[in-house]
Design a protein around this motif. Sequence first.
Motif, short mmCIF file in Angstrom:
data_model
loop_
_atom_site.label_atom_id
_atom_site.label_comp_id
_atom_site.label_asym_id
_atom_site.label_seq_id
_atom_site.Cartn_x
_atom_site.Cartn_y
_atom_site.Cartn_z
N LYS A 1 23.43 -3.96 7.46
CA LYS A 1 22.17 -4.42 6.90
C LYS A 1 21.17 -3.28 6.79
CE LYS A 1 19.06 -8.24 6.95
NZ LYS A 1 19.04 -9.65 7.28
N THR A 2 20.48 -3.22 5.66
CA THR A 2 19.39 -2.27 5.45
C THR A 2 18.14 -3.08 5.15
OG1 THR A 2 20.94 -0.65 4.53
CG2 THR A 2 18.60 -0.31 4.05
N VAL A 3 17.06 -2.76 5.86
CA VAL A 3 15.79 -3.46 5.65
C VAL A 3 14.73 -2.43 5.26
CG1 VAL A 3 14.07 -5.04 6.59
CG2 VAL A 3 16.43 -5.11 7.45
N HIS A 4 14.14 -2.60 4.08
CA HIS A 4 13.07 -1.72 3.58
C HIS A 4 11.73 -2.31 4.02
CE1 HIS A 4 16.09 0.30 1.17
NE2 HIS A 4 16.48 -0.88 0.75
N HIS A 5 10.87 -1.48 4.60
CA HIS A 5 9.58 -1.94 5.11
C HIS A 5 8.42 -1.25 4.39
CE1 HIS A 5 12.14 -3.22 8.45
NE2 HIS A 5 11.22 -4.11 8.67
N TYR A 6 7.33 -2.00 4.24
CA TYR A 6 6.15 -1.51 3.54
C TYR A 6 4.89 -1.80 4.35
CZ TYR A 6 9.44 -1.25 -0.26
OH TYR A 6 10.54 -0.94 -1.01
N LEU A 7 3.93 -0.89 4.24
CA LEU A 7 2.60 -1.13 4.76
C LEU A 7 1.90 -1.97 3.70
CD1 LEU A 7 0.22 -0.66 6.70
CD2 LEU A 7 -0.25 1.47 5.43
N MET A 8 1.29 -3.08 4.14
CA MET A 8 0.65 -4.00 3.21
C MET A 8 -0.78 -4.30 3.63
SD MET A 8 3.91 -6.56 2.76
CE MET A 8 3.06 -7.65 1.64
N ARG A 9 -1.61 -4.55 2.63
CA ARG A 9 -3.01 -4.94 2.87
C ARG A 9 -3.09 -6.46 2.75
NH1 ARG A 9 -7.37 -1.92 1.92
NH2 ARG A 9 -6.14 -0.48 0.66
N SER A 10 -3.71 -7.10 3.73
CA SER A 10 -3.90 -8.55 3.68
C SER A 10 -4.91 -8.90 2.59
CB SER A 10 -4.41 -9.06 5.03
OG SER A 10 -4.80 -10.40 4.92
N LEU A 11 -4.55 -9.88 1.76
CA LEU A 11 -5.45 -10.34 0.71
C LEU A 11 -6.01 -11.73 1.02
CD1 LEU A 11 -3.40 -9.29 -2.45
CD2 LEU A 11 -5.28 -8.06 -1.36
N VAL B 1 0.84 -1.20 0.00
CA VAL B 1 0.00 0.00 0.00
C VAL B 1 0.87 1.25 0.00
CG1 VAL B 1 -1.69 1.31 1.34
CG2 VAL B 1 -1.88 -1.18 1.19
N ALA B 2 1.94 1.24 0.82
CA ALA B 2 2.81 2.41 0.94
C ALA B 2 4.15 1.99 1.54
CB ALA B 2 2.17 3.47 1.84
N GLU B 3 5.15 2.83 1.31
CA GLU B 3 6.47 2.61 1.91
C GLU B 3 6.45 3.16 3.34
OE1 GLU B 3 11.13 3.76 1.02
OE2 GLU B 3 9.64 4.06 -0.55
N LEU B 4 7.01 2.38 4.28
CA LEU B 4 7.07 2.84 5.68
C LEU B 4 8.41 3.45 6.02
CD1 LEU B 4 5.31 -0.06 7.62
CD2 LEU B 4 4.43 2.23 7.11
N GLY B 5 9.47 2.99 5.37
CA GLY B 5 10.81 3.48 5.68
C GLY B 5 11.78 2.32 5.78
N SER B 6 13.01 2.64 6.11
CA SER B 6 14.08 1.64 6.18
C SER B 6 14.74 1.66 7.55
CB SER B 6 15.14 1.91 5.12
OG SER B 6 14.57 1.81 3.83
N ILE B 7 15.23 0.50 7.94
CA ILE B 7 16.00 0.35 9.17
C ILE B 7 17.40 -0.07 8.76
CG2 ILE B 7 16.29 -1.03 11.27
CD1 ILE B 7 13.26 -1.31 11.38
N ASP B 8 18.37 0.52 9.42
CA ASP B 8 19.77 0.32 9.08
C ASP B 8 20.52 -0.08 10.36
OD1 ASP B 8 22.42 2.51 8.41
OD2 ASP B 8 21.94 0.80 7.16
N TYR B 9 21.23 -1.21 10.35
CA TYR B 9 21.96 -1.62 11.55
C TYR B 9 23.17 -2.46 11.20
CZ TYR B 9 19.05 -5.84 11.04
OH TYR B 9 18.40 -6.95 10.57
N TRP B 10 24.04 -2.68 12.19
CA TRP B 10 25.27 -3.45 12.05
C TRP B 10 25.25 -4.63 13.00
CZ3 TRP B 10 29.46 -2.08 8.87
CH2 TRP B 10 29.38 -0.82 8.28
N PHE B 11 25.87 -5.75 12.58
CA PHE B 11 26.09 -6.88 13.49
C PHE B 11 27.28 -7.68 12.98
CE2 PHE B 11 23.06 -8.29 10.31
CZ PHE B 11 23.45 -9.58 9.99
N VAL B 12 27.77 -8.58 13.82
CA VAL B 12 28.92 -9.42 13.46
C VAL B 12 28.46 -10.86 13.46
CG1 VAL B 12 31.21 -10.19 14.17
CG2 VAL B 12 30.58 -7.79 14.41
N THR B 13 28.81 -11.59 12.41
CA THR B 13 28.49 -13.00 12.32
C THR B 13 29.53 -13.70 11.44
OG1 THR B 13 26.78 -14.63 11.76
CG2 THR B 13 26.92 -12.71 10.34
N ASP B 14 29.88 -14.90 11.81
CA ASP B 14 30.82 -15.72 11.03
C ASP B 14 32.08 -14.96 10.64
OD1 ASP B 14 29.01 -17.87 11.10
OD2 ASP B 14 27.97 -17.13 9.31
N GLY B 15 32.61 -14.16 11.55
CA GLY B 15 33.84 -13.42 11.29
C GLY B 15 33.70 -12.27 10.30
#
Length: 194
Positions: A134-144, A115-129
């Motif tokens: 990481k950037t995650v884009h989020h959206y508002l969605m309508r259930s179908l 339905v619409a863009e909500l925004g992005s979350i940006d964060y850091w983490f350490v894994t496997d050396g």
Amino acid sequence: MSPADRANSRRRQPRRRGSAGSAAKPSGAASGAAKSGAPAKPRMRTVRETSAGGLVVDGLDGPREKRCAALIGRTDRRGRLLWSLPKGHIEEGETAEQTAIREVAEETGINGTVVAELGSIDYWFVTDGRRVHKTVHHYLMRSLGGELSDADVEVTKVAWVPLSELDSRLAYADERRLAEVANRLIDRMENGRQ
């Protein structure tokens, strides 16, 4: 040269960091690792990852008190169940919106449309050396439609949660802020229909 000029002169010289994060030493100076016989720690490789997901809402056009969002619960290392928005990696050839639709369906069993863009979350983490940005884009969605399912191996539980309870249920502050954005968007959409 005045004391102020000397201080400014020192301040302008860039500091160089060695691979272990300590200030670089003049050539010929032995590092602490070499003195102690310990091998120098290799630098971690930094990688970038991009994901997408969504806040899928049932009853988007209905009464406010009946609107619910499909959330996923994952068990962390301490055995706690943490509720969050469904999300996952963008696959080659996919747009972020397509990924959000796919990931919501895979992780919750619910089919939706953006339905619409909500925004992005940006964060850091350490894994496997590796250090991961990481950037995650989020959206508002309508259930179908569809049926809630925790069949995805990464998901412990799924649930329909009233929008009014998202602030107390979502484990991560960034996702709680996105839920607030979603509520404001839904209010604007509702006011536009009146």
